[in-house]
Design an enzyme around this catalytic site. Sequence first.
Site, PDB file in Angstrom:
ATOM      1  CE  LYS A 130      -5.296  -1.764   0.910  1.00 13.99           C
ATOM      2  NZ  LYS A 130      -3.969  -2.356   1.055  1.00 13.99           N
ATOM      3  CB  THR A 163      -0.910   0.009   1.236  1.00 10.73           C
ATOM      4  OG1 THR A 163      -1.734  -1.156   1.219  1.00 10.73           O
ATOM      5  CG2 THR A 163      -1.794   1.259   1.255  1.00 10.73           C
ATOM      6  CE  LYS A 205       1.842   0.894   5.700  1.00  8.91           C
ATOM      7  NZ  LYS A 205       1.170   0.845   4.357  1.00  8.91           N
TER       8      LYS A 205
END
Length: 295
Positions: free
Chosen positions: A175, A99, A243
């Site tokens: 995503k 990611t 994150k």
Amino acid sequence: MTGAPRTVGFVGLGAMGLPMAQALLAGGFTVHGWDLRADSREALAASGGLPAESAAAAATGADALVLMVVNAAQAETVLFDEGALAALPPQGIVVLMATCPPAAVVAIAERVQASGRGFVDAPVSGGVAGARAAKLTIMAAGSDDSVAAVRPLFAALGDRIFHVGPTPGQGATVKTANQLLCGVHIAVAAEAFALAEKIGVDRGLLLEVMSGSSAASWMLRDRGPRMLQEAPEVTSAIDIFVKDLGIVLQAGRDARAALPLTAAAHQLFLASSGRGDGTADDSQVIRSYRVLNGT
């Protein structure tokens, strides 16, 4: 990737990366894997994989190089500083499955493609459980030829494979939207439980009611039971959403898009991490509410 052997270099044998590499082995691929942790390399070897001595060694002779690293900075280091891209055969394809911010993916793709090699932006969803069961959702972006070449690889890893667009960065964008919803869903479920705790309503009963009502969601059903536990098994850590929601906010800034709910959820995960709970299961963001509410 046609014919045999089908050789994959795999960098990043962490909580998700290792079971993904094992799924490739089960699918008949030859896997050369690299991770800084010796125990991860040993686990790959025990599963029939071939531990490499470096990222460049993992890429040598590979049809595809899968990167399941922590972030874009690690991907850049592996590819450009540690020599993995130079070691990858000219016809090889880099498959970035971590990611990462969409803008960072675009920049990496440009450098890879400038070398003449292929690039597929293919982040995944499904967590550790999905990786172990080979039932990940894969959001691939890249040219038709590149995505078609690595589709057998994807088929060994997931059961929902989407070609979301021809341009690297589009997978990362999908995503990003996915993680926005996941993070906010977890935080808002925790908020509902926190209200119940404050008032004295039985949390187990609340979960039963909500799970069968219009308030139900996959995240509620998955994370809700763990919010009732003091120290549940970690399937996705608090710091992962620190994150990932940070990536969402960065994408929002790049697009000049207001994301106030994401910002609030990010602060709750950040507060949990700041108190030392960064490695706890992400359901434990509920602890931030307990601190706020004095419960």
